[in-house]
Design a protein around this motif. Structure first.
Motif, PDB file in Angstrom:
ATOM      1  N   HIS A  78       0.752   4.291  -2.572  1.00  0.00           N
ATOM      2  CA  HIS A  78       1.039   5.625  -2.027  1.00  0.00           C
ATOM      3  C   HIS A  78       1.723   6.158  -2.887  1.00  0.00           C
ATOM      4  N   ASN A 120      -4.717   6.019  -0.330  1.00  0.00           N
ATOM      5  CA  ASN A 120      -5.565   5.508   1.125  1.00  0.00           C
ATOM      6  C   ASN A 120      -6.356   4.822   1.743  1.00  0.00           C
ATOM      7  N   ASN A 155      -4.597   1.441   6.848  1.00  0.00           N
ATOM      8  CA  ASN A 155      -4.134   2.870   5.653  1.00  0.00           C
ATOM      9  C   ASN A 155      -5.763   4.409   5.820  1.00  0.00           C
ATOM     10  N   THR A 161       1.149  -0.903  -0.122  1.00  0.00           N
ATOM     11  CA  THR A 161      -0.554   0.090   0.116  1.00  0.00           C
ATOM     12  C   THR A 161       0.712   1.279   0.179  1.00  0.00           C
ATOM     13  N   ALA A 195      -3.468   7.523   6.086  1.00  0.00           N
ATOM     14  CA  ALA A 195      -3.944   8.581   5.197  1.00  0.00           C
ATOM     15  C   ALA A 195      -3.702   9.681   6.377  1.00  0.00           C
TER      16      ALA A 195
END
Length: 367
Positions: A59, A109, A150, A55, A154
């Motif tokens: 990103h 995210n 996630n 992830t 963020a």
């Protein structure tokens, strides 16, 4: 980045992983082992960390693909224990463009958390949630953990600690009203104050916060200085800072000639010529390396750098500032009407910046 290993390419962007990432995996295994978790539990924890770094890669690709929309290429993306680092060829200078590029990463995210939300049921009380997460990552709470991480990634990235995403968002917003170098200076100072808080809380929570805090302090200062330098260079062209008095060495001379010139003068970079035509460059480090490996009787043409970098004398200095920084150990050739007009290196450029900074400050004090 030294110590990084290439994993492959995505959308033409080289993906690297730093060797220190393996320490994170070992740390996760050690923590799980000390907590009494079995092998299956440890495997789930390691798998979860690997998913999180996928992830992180997504990103960074979010930033890269958003930048590509504005014709800004990404050199590479490196995965580190404290997160990812996408090296853009340049940072977008228009506030609207920087705002979109900075927000692109956290939006990835948020999107992943939103999609994951369709496949999970979040407990209706914090007590139930903590109970579900209490035993570490497992098959039953894997997606809940993924959703929460996630969401927090963020949120964390949007903290206005320049040069993190939130800090770049802050600079972009400030740049709508202020000059870019002023907006950068303000954002950098706010970021460094927040970084001190990261370091403080890191001593009581996670060592990764300490590393992030140190990174933010250093990176914020570097970018603030670079932006200030580019502002000082605004309006100047390469011919304003060109060096016409530079040392040349014939390619057929031996290394001992270069050694003598270093000892007899302040010169550290040399233009190598053959029949009065530029064929390469040579700096002090290359001379020392040649001296240690091949001796002072080696010919210059065997140790010189043949990759010449040419600059146009009418180019704006602010537009080639990053190029000059990237080649800080190299003597660059300045061309005018297809003829060699002089040379330029990072030391001369920094002296030019320093002199003009003093002039600007003096003029400001006299007002």
């Amino acid at each position: 980045m030294k110590g990084s290993y290439k994993l492959g390419k995505v959308a033409g962007i080289g993906i690297f992983i730093h060797w220190s990432f393996s320490l994170l995996i070992l740390f996760i295994i050690f923590i799980n082992y000390k907590s009494g978790h079995n092998t299956i539990q440890i495997i789930w924890s390691v798998a979860f960390i690997l998913c999180i770094f996928i992830t992180v890669l997504l990103h960074e690709l979010g930033h890269a693909l958003a930048a590509k929309k504005y014709n800004i290429l990404t050199k590479d993306i490196t995965l580190l224990p404290i997160g990812g680092l996408a090296r853009l060829e340049r940072i977008p200078e228009k506030p609207s463009e920087e705002l979109i590029v900075a927000l692109a990463g956290p939006m990835v995210n948020i999107t992943l958390a939103f999609i994951t939300g369709f496949f999970i049921t979040i407990p209706d009380t914090s007590e139930k949630l903590m109970a579900e997460l209490a035993n570490g990552v497992n098959a039953h709470n894997f997606l809940v953990n993924f959703f929460l991480v996630n969401f927090w990634l963020a949120l964390f990235n949007l903290i206005p600690a320049f040069p993190m995403d939130g800090g770049r968002v802050l600079r972009a917003l400030l740049s709508f009203k202020l000059q870019r170098h002023v907006a950068t200076r303000i954002s950098a100072r706010i970021g460094q104050i927040l970084a001190l808080a990261f370091i403080f809380f890191g001593f009581f929570t996670s060592p990764f916060l300490i590393f992030i805090g140190i990174f933010v302090i250093i990176a914020a200062q570097i970018e603030a200085d670079n932006t200030e330098s580019k502002f000082i260079l605004k309006g100047f062209k390469i011919h304003d800072v060109i060096m016409k008095d530079y040392q040349k060495i014939d390619a057929n001379e031996k290394v001992k000639k270069a050694v003598k010139l270093i000892l007899d003068s302040q010169n550290k970079k040399f233009l190598i010529t053959e029949n009065d035509i530029a064929v390469g460059t040579l700096n002090r480090d290359q001379i020392i390396m040649a001296l240690s490996k091949k001796g002072d009787d080696e010919f210059i043409y065997n140790v010189m750098d043949r990759n010449l970098i040419f600059l146009d004398s009418d180019s704006l200095l602010e537009n080639v500032f990053e190029l000059i920084q990237e080649n800080k150990s190299t003597l660059m050739l300045v061309m005018e009407n297809n003829k060699l007009a002089g040379t330029l290196d990072i030391e001369n450029l920094m002296e030019f910046i320093l002199i003009n900074e003093v002039k600007i400050n003096k003029a400001h004090d006299e007002k």
